[in-house]
Design an enzyme around this catalytic site. Sequence first.
Site, PDB file in Angstrom:
ATOM      1  CG  HIS A   1      -4.685   9.762   0.570  1.00  0.00           C
ATOM      2  ND1 HIS A   1      -3.328   9.790   0.340  1.00  0.00           N
ATOM      3  CD2 HIS A   1      -4.826   9.249   1.807  1.00  0.00           C
ATOM      4  CE1 HIS A   1      -2.687   9.310   1.402  1.00  0.00           C
ATOM      5  NE2 HIS A   1      -3.581   8.975   2.303  1.00  0.00           N
TER       6      HIS A   1
ATOM      7  CE1 TYR B   1       0.403   7.977   2.655  1.00  0.00           C
ATOM      8  CE2 TYR B   1       0.993   5.753   1.991  1.00  0.00           C
ATOM      9  CZ  TYR B   1       0.119   6.623   2.603  1.00  0.00           C
ATOM     10  OH  TYR B   1      -1.036   6.136   3.173  1.00  0.00           O
TER      11      TYR B   1
ATOM     12  CE  LYS C   1      -3.870   4.730   0.734  1.00  0.00           C
ATOM     13  NZ  LYS C   1      -2.430   4.459   0.874  1.00  0.00           N
TER      14      LYS C   1
ATOM     15  CG  ASP D   1      -1.807   1.201   1.310  1.00  0.00           C
ATOM     16  OD1 ASP D   1      -2.956   1.081   0.838  1.00  0.00           O
ATOM     17  OD2 ASP D   1      -1.383   2.266   1.814  1.00  0.00           O
TER      18      ASP D   1
END
Length: 299
Positions: A112, A56, A81, A51
């Site tokens: 997200h 990120y 996401k 994931d």
Amino acid sequence: MGSAMEVTKKTFTLNTGEKIPAIGLGTWQSKPNEVTEAVKIALKKGYRHIDTALAYGNEAEVGKGIKESGVPRNEIWLTTKLDNTWHHRVTAGIDSSLKDLGTDYVDLYLMHWPSSTDPTDTSKHLPDWNFIKTWQELQKLPATGKVRNIGVSNFGIKNLEKLLNDPSCKTVPAVNQVELHPNCPSPKLVQYCKEKGIHCTGYSCLGSTNSPLYKDATLLKMAEKKGKTPQQLLLAWGIQKGWSVIPKSVSKERIEKNFELDGWELSSQEVHELDNLPDRFKVCGDGWLPVKVFFGDDE
């Protein structure tokens, strides 16, 4: 699925018919240089679910880890996401993620957060856009082959109702990825998703970095009695409750330990005890967003 005790091979069937592995590796708050190694360690141990997210900033490293692991791409469930500032640019968002991940499709693409944040000023919400419009664009993606399943993340009951009741919503989200652990169990939200055929994935399923759960006397006593780590108990709890879990770690020892879930389970009494831990905390609030997304309606 094999025997009831073979948890690491367990999958949950989504409303699309596709099967998501019950345990995956989370990569939020993992530094880029550590992520490639973590992904390789996880895949070599047997994880088949990774994931990540555009937000990120580590998709390229995740992609590198997948390639270097030697595990074929088609054996891996990969989730990423759409970032909040990309809501009005869904095609560009997925293309950016696929390029960085070095793959031509993802198994699951999530919105997200239910916040269409203005990229020029992140303290503001876009005036002419919202998550309903974002979902209209996401619904077009499976037909392109770039995305196998679509879903949402950080949606409470109020926003799910808004989305599902909109006439433009033709596809029910396959997944809602939300914070889930015994100090943030969200039973009403989980039940609501179940009734709507939406699978839940639990993030921060261990309570995140420096988790207060690791000081919980009930949990520690149970772990000692069973000869398991508190983390293993928290993961077993989530999976036995019916959602997939994506524990994050960059330590080889912990990544491997978190996967050692086969051959044992929690008794119904132990699940009940963890269900009833009295403390409450949320790792991820909504104070940093331009709009409120949590309304305390999940419990």
